[in-house]
Scaffold this active site. Structure first.
Site, PDB file in Angstrom:
ATOM      1  N   ASP A   1      34.171  34.115  39.586  1.00 29.89           N
ATOM      2  CA  ASP A   1      35.498  34.487  39.220  1.00 29.89           C
ATOM      3  C   ASP A   1      35.553  35.119  37.712  1.00 29.89           C
ATOM      4  O   ASP A   1      34.761  34.243  36.994  1.00 29.89           O
ATOM      5  CB  ASP A   1      36.425  33.620  39.444  1.00 29.89           C
ATOM      6  CG  ASP A   1      38.104  34.265  39.535  1.00 29.89           C
ATOM      7  OD1 ASP A   1      38.328  35.035  40.256  1.00 29.89           O
ATOM      8  OD2 ASP A   1      38.593  34.101  38.239  1.00 29.89           O
TER       9      ASP A   1
ATOM     10  N   ASN B   1      43.548  43.691  31.654  1.00 28.39           N
ATOM     11  CA  ASN B   1      44.321  44.576  32.476  1.00 28.39           C
ATOM     12  C   ASN B   1      45.717  44.804  31.884  1.00 28.39           C
ATOM     13  O   ASN B   1      46.061  45.721  31.521  1.00 28.39           O
ATOM     14  CB  ASN B   1      44.872  44.309  33.913  1.00 28.39           C
ATOM     15  CG  ASN B   1      43.549  44.569  35.026  1.00 28.39           C
ATOM     16  OD1 ASN B   1      42.667  45.390  34.882  1.00 28.39           O
ATOM     17  ND2 ASN B   1      43.590  43.626  35.954  1.00 28.39           N
TER      18      ASN B   1
ATOM     19  N   HIS C   1      44.940  49.089  33.737  1.00 28.90           N
ATOM     20  CA  HIS C   1      44.068  48.756  34.906  1.00 28.90           C
ATOM     21  C   HIS C   1      42.858  49.799  34.988  1.00 28.90           C
ATOM     22  O   HIS C   1      41.820  49.386  35.592  1.00 28.90           O
ATOM     23  CB  HIS C   1      44.945  49.097  36.167  1.00 28.90           C
ATOM     24  CG  HIS C   1      45.848  47.955  36.122  1.00 28.90           C
ATOM     25  ND1 HIS C   1      45.482  46.718  36.885  1.00 28.90           N
ATOM     26  CD2 HIS C   1      47.417  47.734  36.013  1.00 28.90           C
ATOM     27  CE1 HIS C   1      46.742  46.028  36.909  1.00 28.90           C
ATOM     28  NE2 HIS C   1      47.687  46.368  36.462  1.00 28.90           N
TER      29      HIS C   1
ATOM     30  N   ASP D   1      38.980  48.336  35.877  1.00 32.00           N
ATOM     31  CA  ASP D   1      38.129  49.142  36.877  1.00 32.00           C
ATOM     32  C   ASP D   1      37.043  49.375  36.192  1.00 32.00           C
ATOM     33  O   ASP D   1      35.899  49.083  37.004  1.00 32.00           O
ATOM     34  CB  ASP D   1      38.732  50.256  37.486  1.00 32.00           C
ATOM     35  CG  ASP D   1      40.024  49.917  38.381  1.00 32.00           C
ATOM     36  OD1 ASP D   1      40.185  48.607  38.822  1.00 32.00           O
ATOM     37  OD2 ASP D   1      40.630  50.852  38.849  1.00 32.00           O
TER      38      ASP D   1
ATOM     39  N   GLU E   1      38.950  39.840  41.408  1.00 30.40           N
ATOM     40  CA  GLU E   1      38.103  39.811  40.371  1.00 30.40           C
ATOM     41  C   GLU E   1      37.017  38.687  40.658  1.00 30.40           C
ATOM     42  O   GLU E   1      36.307  37.972  40.102  1.00 30.40           O
ATOM     43  CB  GLU E   1      38.561  39.579  39.032  1.00 30.40           C
ATOM     44  CG  GLU E   1      39.503  38.479  38.746  1.00 30.40           C
ATOM     45  CD  GLU E   1      40.733  38.655  39.042  1.00 30.40           C
ATOM     46  OE1 GLU E   1      41.651  37.792  38.881  1.00 30.40           O
ATOM     47  OE2 GLU E   1      41.072  39.622  39.661  1.00 30.40           O
TER      48      GLU E   1
END
Length: 306
Positions: A182, A190, A195, A199, A225
């Protein structure tokens, strides 16, 4: 020959010719001469039927269509209980022919030559169409099991892969480990950069994970994630080496996106298979992941560490 039958043969689109064997002094066939042919046969040879009568097989028929014309070829035709069939390609005309040869009597044989170029072309087109269909279906299937952003397996398919690896480990008594990975504080990226940048980070991170895992390993995007890494033939010690090497590579990598120079860390939880059910196996890795988070992040925790 019956007049009606003769008329049919003379006007049929398939090239027809009847040959008489020529024998040497020892009684071995070495050539043959045309004693009858139809218009289609003459057209194939770019001449008239009457011009072919009395001509030898070797001097009239293109080598790309005929056999070698050796005594052995004639013996095969005369000895065969049924017709001999083969295909030939005329290079100059780019034509495909099916040739049928069979014995008509002790001294004669018949050849039938059919232009199958259109059939071959249609068959090749059908093969191309089927190949394209197979490729499209393969792509559709791949898209259905793959996360579009990371190009890793999606959540449902990575679980299916894990089921298969568990079955294999049980059957062959092989080691098997998994790691839940993680990204630490990914929400801050973000929130701070948007965002779209997030990405980009996920996409670049995916490439980094591929680079630092083995070809035999399986990777899935398990959540936003969060990644599930399946490590076949790996006990807890081997799995820890692989995953911690990956963790270190991520920690030391700079993610350059536009004018932003970002760094990441990940927390990892590792579990080793010892007969537990799939959901228990994943839960153990998840539990170790949260232990890593609780202990300060940017570390790997496995069975032997807690």
């Amino acid at each position: 020959m019956d007049r009606v039958y003769k008329k049919i043969i003379m006007h049929m689109p398939i090239a027809y010719a009847k040959y008489k064997m020529i024998y040497d002094e020892e009684g071995q066939p070495y050539d043959s001469i045309i004693i009858d042919s139809n218009a289609a046969y003459a057209k194939l040879l770019h001449t008239k039927p009457e011009a072919l009568t009395g001509k030898s097989f070797a001097e009239t028929m293109q080598r790309s269509i005929r056999h070698s014309g050796s005594a052995n070829d004639y013996e095969k035709i005369m000895a065969s209980q049924g017709p001999l069939r083969f295909t030939r390609h005329h290079d100059e005309q780019n034509k495909h022919y099916q040739v049928t040869a069979f014995s008509d009597s002790e001294n004669t044989f018949v050849t039938l030559i059919e232009d199958i170029s259109e059939h071959i072309i249609n068959t090749l087109k059908l093969i191309d169409a089927n190949t394209s269909l197979i490729e499209n279906n393969r792509k559709l299937y791949k898209d259905s099991v793959t996360d579009s952003l990371t190009r890793f397996y999606n959540h449902s398919y990575i679980r299916q892969v894990l089921r298969e690896e568990i079955d294999l480990a049980d059957y062959k008594n092989l080691a098997l480990s998994i790691a839940m990975i993680d990204i630490d504080h990914f929400k801050k990226i973000n929130d701070s950069y948007g965002h779209q940048t997030g990405d980009h980070v996920l996409s670049m991170l995916s490439d980094l994970i591929r680079t630092h895992t083995r070809r035999s390993d399986h990777i899935g995007r398990y959540g936003g994630e969060e990644f599930l890494l399946i490590l076949p033939n790996s006990d807890s010690f081997q799995a820890t080496l692989i995953v911690d090497r990956l963790r270190s590579a991520i920690e030391n990598h700079r993610f350059d996106i536009d004018d932003n120079h970002l760094s990441l860390t990940v927390s990892c939880g590792i579990a080793t298979y010892c007969g537990q059910a799939l959901h228990q196996f994943i839960d153990e890795a998840d539990k170790h992941l949260y232990t890593a988070k609780r202990m300060g992040r940017n570390q790997c925790i496995c069975d032997r560490s807690v």
